[in-house]
Design an enzyme around this catalytic site. Structure first.
Site, PDB file in Angstrom:
ATOM      1  N   GLU A 139       4.020  -4.356  12.593  1.00  0.00           N
ATOM      2  CA  GLU A 139       3.083  -3.247  12.377  1.00  0.00           C
ATOM      3  C   GLU A 139       1.928  -3.827  11.595  1.00  0.00           C
ATOM      4  OE1 GLU A 139       0.756  -0.999  10.848  1.00  0.00           O
ATOM      5  OE2 GLU A 139       2.298  -0.237   9.498  1.00  0.00           O
ATOM      6  N   LEU A 140       0.804  -4.023  12.273  1.00  0.00           N
ATOM      7  CA  LEU A 140      -0.273  -4.824  11.706  1.00  0.00           C
ATOM      8  C   LEU A 140      -1.495  -3.951  11.400  1.00  0.00           C
ATOM      9  CD1 LEU A 140       0.252  -7.858  14.112  1.00  0.00           C
ATOM     10  CD2 LEU A 140       1.307  -7.430  11.880  1.00  0.00           C
ATOM     11  N   GLY A 157       1.857  -5.683   7.833  1.00  0.00           N
ATOM     12  CA  GLY A 157       0.831  -6.407   7.106  1.00  0.00           C
ATOM     13  C   GLY A 157      -0.381  -6.660   7.973  1.00  0.00           C
ATOM     14  N   SER A 158      -1.125  -7.671   7.621  1.00  0.00           N
ATOM     15  CA  SER A 158      -2.347  -7.998   8.347  1.00  0.00           C
ATOM     16  C   SER A 158      -2.025  -8.676   9.681  1.00  0.00           C
ATOM     17  CB  SER A 158      -3.209  -8.943   7.507  1.00  0.00           C
ATOM     18  OG  SER A 158      -2.584 -10.212   7.382  1.00  0.00           O
ATOM     19  N   ASN A 211       0.799  -1.232   0.000  1.00  0.00           N
ATOM     20  CA  ASN A 211       0.000   0.000   0.000  1.00  0.00           C
ATOM     21  C   ASN A 211       0.828   1.277   0.000  1.00  0.00           C
ATOM     22  OD1 ASN A 211       0.703  -0.721   2.649  1.00  0.00           O
ATOM     23  ND2 ASN A 211      -1.066   0.302   3.541  1.00  0.00           N
ATOM     24  N   GLU A 236     -11.404  -5.040  10.245  1.00  0.00           N
ATOM     25  CA  GLU A 236     -10.769  -3.913   9.562  1.00  0.00           C
ATOM     26  C   GLU A 236     -11.279  -3.884   8.125  1.00  0.00           C
ATOM     27  OE1 GLU A 236      -6.331  -2.130   8.502  1.00  0.00           O
ATOM     28  OE2 GLU A 236      -6.567  -4.279   8.849  1.00  0.00           O
ATOM     29  N   CYS A 290      -3.240   1.448   7.006  1.00  0.00           N
ATOM     30  CA  CYS A 290      -3.458   0.901   8.352  1.00  0.00           C
ATOM     31  C   CYS A 290      -4.023   1.956   9.283  1.00  0.00           C
ATOM     32  CB  CYS A 290      -2.149   0.358   8.909  1.00  0.00           C
ATOM     33  SG  CYS A 290      -1.480  -1.050   8.009  1.00  0.00           S
ATOM     34  N   LYS A 335      11.389  -9.074   1.412  1.00  0.00           N
ATOM     35  CA  LYS A 335      10.385  -9.684   0.557  1.00  0.00           C
ATOM     36  C   LYS A 335       9.227  -8.698   0.456  1.00  0.00           C
ATOM     37  CE  LYS A 335       6.483 -12.529   0.175  1.00  0.00           C
ATOM     38  NZ  LYS A 335       5.904 -11.342  -0.494  1.00  0.00           N
ATOM     39  N   HIS A 336       9.095  -8.083  -0.729  1.00  0.00           N
ATOM     40  CA  HIS A 336       8.020  -7.117  -0.932  1.00  0.00           C
ATOM     41  C   HIS A 336       6.765  -7.846  -1.402  1.00  0.00           C
ATOM     42  CE1 HIS A 336       6.491  -3.186  -0.949  1.00  0.00           C
ATOM     43  NE2 HIS A 336       7.497  -2.540  -1.504  1.00  0.00           N
TER      44      HIS A 336
END
Length: 460
Positions: A228-229, A206-207, A131, A359, A262, A154-155
């Site tokens: 960081e979720l 990510g999630s 994002n 979310e 996020c 790893k993108h």
């Protein structure tokens, strides 16, 4: 998994990339390990030269980087330019300040001397999302390279060209081979990377589901991690708020990056004295957004990043309505090419509705009415998430008092939750742990080594 560029504004597949082989992965990790042996002993000035040059080169190519982000994930072009410049500012911030942030700390002890030194850990592995395809990289890479670590990343599979462009940046400024490495890794290879004893730390954005998986794997290997979720950030409008100004910020909070953030405003909690008029005006503003080519300046609504993201969001809205929610505006995909979803507002969401706990990653706002300040705090905290929060009030001290009661990693008064190089970013609860950016971000992956000196004849 697949690595491919699919233009979400048209649905056209433009380019595909192969996953790396096991032997290619081994070569990449070995190269990073070799690089660390010299990079760890480099001076701050040597590190800063490379990081600052990367910032300058990125700034000189802002349009080139921005176009790739718009092409691959549909970000409005002006916002993509802003993201590139934010990334530049983060690189420069750590190039300028890292040595000061990591300065040896002298402790005040009763006998002898004691100090705490900060030393690098080794190779760090970052798993990053689509994002904000450059900002996410910059905030992981800049502090850790300046601390003397090396990084492999790893993108996300949907932004491979952004990933390659950022990797090429480091080669062009003369970074040593292995300092920054992009990996087109499979899900199975991600586990093997975390298991590899040469990897000393793991950072994921990510999630919450991805965080549980990666954090568990890192924990099994006793490796430091930061997560960081997801978030379901409350946007609280108090009775004493300036509604005209707050509505403008509500649109920014909800629709920045088409709601795919996020820290986007997701749960709008408005005092009953303003609720009806605020909802009416908010719905009108959401409905007025103009979908189109995200490269065009007249476009104010871009596509969702990938078709699968639209399908997930649409299914969430359907479930919410089936459970009693009311659609005020939007609620479905737009009848046009590409992955466009109508800006949506849902009301009448009760705690037994799945939407109350989820979310919504896109242009969907959940609207709640609070009867007073205590009710607003209760609604804000009644969530498994705890990333950001914003409070709008004409009395800043009033807002600050409420901020101390909010269960989140960040609270902004009279501004949507935001980010900058010099302020910490991160959450609590299922929104993760650890902090990025600011001085805090550079201390996550260093060894805080105590060096204690006592007279040899000192008593035991």
């Amino acid at each position: 998994m697949s690595y491919q560029t699919v233009n979400p504004a048209t649905g056209e597949t433009l380019q595909k990339f192969d996953e790396m082989t096991t032997s290619e992965l081994e070569i990449a990790v070995s190269r990073a390990a070799a690089c660390f042996q010299t990079w760890r002993d480099s001076s701050f000035a040597q590190r800063a030269k490379i990081v600052a040059e990367a910032a300058s080169l990125m700034e000189s190519r802002v349009d080139e980087f921005a176009r790739l982000a718009t092409l691959e994930m549909g970000k409005l072009y002006a916002q993509a330019q802003g993201e590139v410049m934010l990334s530049v500012s983060i690189l420069r911030y750590y190039a300028t300040n890292a040595e000061r942030f990591l300065a040896t700390e002298q402790l005040d002890v009763r006998d002898g001397t004691a100090r705490v030194e900060s030393s690098p850990l080794g190779i760090l592995f970052g798993v990053q999302p689509w994002n904000f395809p450059y900002y996410q990289l910059a905030r992981f890479v800049a502090p850790n390279l300046m601390a003397g670590n090396v990084v492999i990343v790893k993108h996300a599979g949907s932004v491979p060209q952004c990933a390659l462009a950022f990797e090429a940046l480091w080669r062009e400024v003369g970074a040593p081979s292995g300092l920054y490495t992009n990996l087109f890794a499979s899900y199975e290879q991600v586990n093997s990377i975390i298991d590899d004893p040469r990897i000393k730390g793991v950072a994921l954005t990510g999630s919450s589901g991805a965080g549980r998986s990666v954090a568990a794997r890192a924990g099994q290997n006793l490796k430091k991690s930061t997560m960081e979720l997801g978030g379901s950030d409350p946007f609280i409008v108090l009775a004493d708020a300036d509604i005209d100004k707050t509505l403008k910020w509500a649109m920014v909070a909800k629709m920045n990056n088409n709601g795919q953030s996020c820290v986007a405003g997701k749960r709008f909690i408005v005092d009953a004295s303003h609720a009806d008029s605020f909802l009416e005006r908010f719905a009108a503003a959401m409905s007025s957004l103009h979908p189109g080519d995200p490269m065009e300046i007249t476009t104010t609504l871009g596509p969702l990043s990938i078709e699968a993201a639209l399908e997930i969001l649409e299914a969430q809205v359907v479930k919410a309505v089936e459970a009693g929610a009311t659609v005020v505006t939007g609620g479905k995909r737009l009848d046009r090419a590409g992955s466009f979803f109508a800006p949506t507002i849902l009301t009448d969401i009760t705690p037994d509705n799945p939407a109350y706990h989820e979310e919504f990653f896109g242009p969907v706002a959940l609207f709640f009415t609070s009867v007073d300040d205590d009710d607003a705090v209760r609604l804000a905290n009644d969530s498994d998430f705890g990333l950001g929060c914003s409070i709008f009030t004409e009395d800043e001290q009033h807002g600050e008092r409420l901020a101390s009661r909010i269960e989140s990693g960040m609270v902004f008064i009279n501004h949507p939750t935001w980010t900058a190089a010099d302020i910490p970013f991160g959450g609590v609860k299922t929104s993760g742990y650890g902090r990025e950016l600011s001085p805090a971000g550079i201390h996550e992956f260093v060894n805080k080594k105590l060096v204690r000196v006592l007279p040899i004849d000192a008593p035991a």
